[in-house]
Write a protein that holds these residues in place. Structure first.
Motif, PDB file in Angstrom:
ATOM      1  N   ASP A 140       0.513  -1.469  -0.269  1.00 19.90           N
ATOM      2  CA  ASP A 140      -0.010  -0.114  -0.383  1.00 19.90           C
ATOM      3  C   ASP A 140       0.842   1.185  -0.314  1.00 19.90           C
ATOM      4  O   ASP A 140       2.294   0.974   0.274  1.00 19.90           O
ATOM      5  N   THR A 141       0.484   2.691  -0.498  1.00 24.36           N
ATOM      6  CA  THR A 141       1.183   3.915  -0.272  1.00 24.36           C
ATOM      7  C   THR A 141       0.916   4.450  -0.231  1.00 24.36           C
ATOM      8  O   THR A 141      -0.755   4.440   0.162  1.00 24.36           O
ATOM      9  N   VAL A 142       1.314   5.403   1.111  1.00 25.11           N
ATOM     10  CA  VAL A 142       0.961   5.945   2.683  1.00 25.11           C
ATOM     11  C   VAL A 142       1.471   7.392   1.670  1.00 25.11           C
ATOM     12  O   VAL A 142       1.968   7.899   1.455  1.00 25.11           O
ATOM     13  N   ARG A 143       0.039   8.159   1.847  1.00 25.58           N
ATOM     14  CA  ARG A 143       0.516   9.734   1.026  1.00 25.58           C
ATOM     15  C   ARG A 143       0.921  10.965   2.236  1.00 25.58           C
ATOM     16  O   ARG A 143      -0.358  10.571   3.554  1.00 25.58           O
ATOM     17  N   ARG A 144       1.805  11.461   2.388  1.00 29.50           N
ATOM     18  CA  ARG A 144       1.831  12.432   3.208  1.00 29.50           C
ATOM     19  C   ARG A 144       2.583  13.588   2.912  1.00 29.50           C
ATOM     20  O   ARG A 144       3.900  13.236   1.451  1.00 29.50           O
ATOM     21  N   TYR A 145       2.311  14.724   3.169  1.00 31.09           N
ATOM     22  CA  TYR A 145       2.358  16.093   3.181  1.00 31.09           C
ATOM     23  C   TYR A 145       2.823  16.079   4.727  1.00 31.09           C
ATOM     24  O   TYR A 145       2.334  16.784   5.315  1.00 31.09           O
ATOM     25  N   GLY A 146       3.768  17.888   4.617  1.00 32.82           N
ATOM     26  CA  GLY A 146       3.912  17.768   5.703  1.00 32.82           C
ATOM     27  C   GLY A 146       5.096  19.084   6.221  1.00 32.82           C
ATOM     28  O   GLY A 146       5.227  19.791   4.936  1.00 32.82           O
ATOM     29  N   PHE A 147       5.131  19.760   7.391  1.00 29.62           N
ATOM     30  CA  PHE A 147       5.626  21.215   7.363  1.00 29.62           C
ATOM     31  C   PHE A 147       5.783  21.409   8.945  1.00 29.62           C
ATOM     32  O   PHE A 147       5.474  20.285   9.783  1.00 29.62           O
ATOM     33  N   ASP A 148       7.327  21.756   8.978  1.00 30.49           N
ATOM     34  CA  ASP A 148       7.401  22.311  10.197  1.00 30.49           C
ATOM     35  C   ASP A 148       7.076  23.644  10.555  1.00 30.49           C
ATOM     36  O   ASP A 148       6.693  24.124   9.633  1.00 30.49           O
TER      37      ASP A 148
END
Length: 175
Positions: A140-148
């Protein structure tokens, strides 16, 4: 204010704004169904120790010595989703994770830029760019986007102390 008090205020505001689970990273708990956000405190205290206010405060329990100083801290947020069938149709995890990250980014730029708490204010000093943080699994592919983000607050430390209220020689004359 402590880092835990600051973290909890940021967590509560963000959770309310984005409307999905916001969980502490690396906790021993089941992962929620997507979409969700996980966060961590990367650096709990950034200071140059150049300024600190020390005072003696009388409380109902006795005297405490209190030291306050402005500090900064850094937190990281990652927004996760997977592509899946839903009652409203097919959800593309890539789009959903990116939209959540952008929505959260907007929170810190607008409403969350200055968070007022009973313990003091939290001021966002820097918001990093939203970046791709996807991880690929075998099935499976978990899509992730983020920032600090980097934020400032006034850290306060207290400890009980004793005082000498009546030194015994009120006129300052020593024999």
């Amino acid at each position: 204010m402590t880092i835990v008090q600051a973290r909890e205020a940021i967590w509560a505001g963000l959770k309310e704004h984005i409307g999905c689970p916001v969980i502490l990273a690396e906790e021993n708990q089941p992962m929620p169904d997507p979409p969700y956000c996980y966060y961590s405190v990367l650096v709990p205290r950034i200071t140059d120790h150049a300024f600190g206010l020390t005072e003696l405060v009388e409380t109902p329990e006795g005297f405490v010595r209190r030291r306050s100083e402005p500090v900064s801290a850094t937190m990281s947020f990652t927004f996760c989703s997977t592509s899946r069938e839903a009652p409203c149709g097919y959800i593309f995890g890539e789009d959903e994770a990116l939209e959540l990250a952008e929505k959260a980014h907007g929170f810190f730029l607008l409403n969350g830029h200055n968070i007022v708490t009973d313990h003091g204010d939290i001021v966002i000093q820097n918001i990093g760019s939203v970046t791709n943080r996807s991880g690929f699994l075998v099935t499976d592919t978990v899509r992730r986007y983020g920032f600090d983000i980097r934020f400032g607050y006034v850290r306060t430390d207290e400890m009980p102390t004793t005082t000498i209220q009546n030194p015994g020689n009120p006129h300052g004359i020593y024999k």
